[in-house]
Write an enzyme that holds these catalytic residues in place. Structure first.
Site, short mmCIF file in Angstrom:
data_model
loop_
_atom_site.label_atom_id
_atom_site.label_comp_id
_atom_site.label_asym_id
_atom_site.label_seq_id
_atom_site.Cartn_x
_atom_site.Cartn_y
_atom_site.Cartn_z
N ASP A 129 0.83 -1.20 0.00
CA ASP A 129 0.00 0.00 0.00
C ASP A 129 0.87 1.26 0.00
OD1 ASP A 129 -2.40 1.35 -0.05
OD2 ASP A 129 -2.70 1.28 2.12
N HIS A 178 2.11 3.38 -9.38
CA HIS A 178 1.98 1.92 -9.58
C HIS A 178 3.18 1.30 -10.31
CE1 HIS A 178 -1.83 2.32 -7.66
NE2 HIS A 178 -2.40 2.97 -8.66
N LEU A 210 10.74 -20.49 -4.85
CA LEU A 210 9.69 -19.67 -4.26
C LEU A 210 8.35 -19.83 -4.99
CD1 LEU A 210 8.93 -17.16 -2.39
CD2 LEU A 210 9.55 -15.74 -4.36
C1 IPE Z 1 -5.50 -2.83 -0.22
O1 IPE Z 1 -5.12 -1.49 -0.42
C2 IPE Z 1 -5.45 -3.58 -1.50
C3 IPE Z 1 -4.15 -3.65 -2.18
C4 IPE Z 1 -2.97 -3.26 -1.73
C5 IPE Z 1 -4.20 -4.26 -3.46
P1 IPE Z 1 -6.18 -0.32 -0.48
O2 IPE Z 1 -5.40 0.95 -0.52
O3 IPE Z 1 -7.15 -0.54 -1.57
O4 IPE Z 1 -6.93 -0.47 0.93
P2 IPE Z 1 -7.97 0.47 1.67
O5 IPE Z 1 -9.11 0.65 0.76
O6 IPE Z 1 -7.26 1.77 1.94
O7 IPE Z 1 -8.30 -0.25 2.93
C1 IPE Z 2 -1.67 0.17 -3.38
O1 IPE Z 2 -1.39 1.53 -3.38
C2 IPE Z 2 -1.87 -0.36 -4.78
C3 IPE Z 2 -3.25 -0.78 -5.10
C4 IPE Z 2 -4.25 -0.80 -4.27
C5 IPE Z 2 -3.49 -1.24 -6.45
P1 IPE Z 2 -2.58 2.60 -3.35
O2 IPE Z 2 -2.92 2.95 -4.75
O3 IPE Z 2 -3.69 2.15 -2.49
O4 IPE Z 2 -1.83 3.83 -2.68
P2 IPE Z 2 -2.47 4.86 -1.64
O5 IPE Z 2 -2.92 4.07 -0.46
O6 IPE Z 2 -3.58 5.55 -2.33
O7 IPE Z 2 -1.31 5.77 -1.32
MG MG Z 3 -4.13 2.39 -0.50
#
Ligand code: IPE
Ligand code: IPE
Ligand code: MG
Length: 251
Positions: free
Chosen positions: A22, A39, A133
């Protein structure tokens, strides 16, 4: 394998590490870039972490790449994530294969394009005999959905008279979920500072050790992973027993 003096005791390393990657969007925003630029930077961190786990002989690494709730994001971000998913598979699967890494996917595939579904199936097939792995990518995965689908499978067996309701036990449920053949995660890591599970492997995380870091995913390094493992090694996993019982068991 004999450990060299000063080496860490690898036999106590987690067998299965599960990560919520995240913080990609915030990483980009901090640099005054559009969220989606985070990303591809996140993919580079994935490569570092996969290499680390392969080198450290971790058995299983599960990465949460796209949740069943992430479809709620702006259309443009979802479509950029889909092309990045496809591109990354096209670019990386041969390298994973050469490194003896087995690739598997969990989550509902039917919502992805035919092209993506085909590439997922081909990648799994190409790497299925690899013995290093196991890299599990959770894509369109949701823990509630995983449990719901397992219940449907079991209910069908009851309906057909193959089993009785009282035959349902924990191992039957576990076996109807995703990745029943892999050990449950020993260590869960979430980057990006949020301290929640976000519908990841709900059943399988019952006795997993949790590690949270505020580091944003694109900044995640081998050192971060090592710090999480070092922290894991200080934990006493009691599984309901007392500390004294655990110490007697291990001596
Ligand atoms: C969780 O991250 C899902 C992934 C990392 C793929 P999110 O950023 O979507 O989670 P929430 O919505 O903040 O809980
Ligand atoms: C996690 O990073 C990746 C996915 C959920 C695909 P985020 O895109 O949720 O990044 P933040 O949390 O908005 O910074
Ligand atoms: Mg996020």
């Amino acid at each position: 394998m004999q450990n060299e003096p000063g080496d860490k005791d690898k036999s106590r390393y987690p067998r299965h590490i599960a990560i919520i990657m995240d913080g990609n969007g915030r990483w980009a925003q901090q640099r005054h870039l559009p969220r989606i630029m985070g990303h591809p930077a996140g993919v580079k961190a994935v490569k570092r972490v996969v290499q680390f786990c392969a080198e450290q002989e971790i058995q299983v690494l599960t990465l949460f790449a796209f949740s069943s709730e992430n479809w709620r994001r702006p259309k443009d971000e979802v479509s950029k994530l889909m092309s990045l998913f496809m591109m990354t598979m096209q670019k990386e699967v041969n390298r994973l294969d050469k490194n003896n890494i087995r690739l598997r996917f969990i989550g509902e595939r039917a919502d992805f394009s035919e092209k993506i579904q085909q590439k997922m199936a081909d990648s799994e097939q190409q790497t299925e005999n690899n013995t290093g792995l196991t890299l599990v990518i959770a894509a369109n995965y949701g823990g509630h959905r995983d449990i719901t689908l397992a219940m449907q499978v079991i209910a069908q067996r009851v309906k057909e008279g193959i089993i009785q309701p009282e035959d349902i036990d924990e191992s039957m449920i576990a076996n109807a979920l995703s990745i029943p053949d892999l050990p449950d995660p020993d260590l869960f890591i979430r980057s990006g500072g949020e301290e929640r599970v976000s519908n990841f492997l709900l059943w399988q995380l019952a006795y997993t050790e949790f590690y949270f870091t505020s580091e944003l995913w694109p900044d995640f390094k081998a050192e971060t992973m090592q710090a999480a493992i070092d922290d894991f090694l200080t934990r006493e996993r009691r599984f309901g027993r007392t500390s004294e019982q655990v110490q007697n068991l291990s001596s």
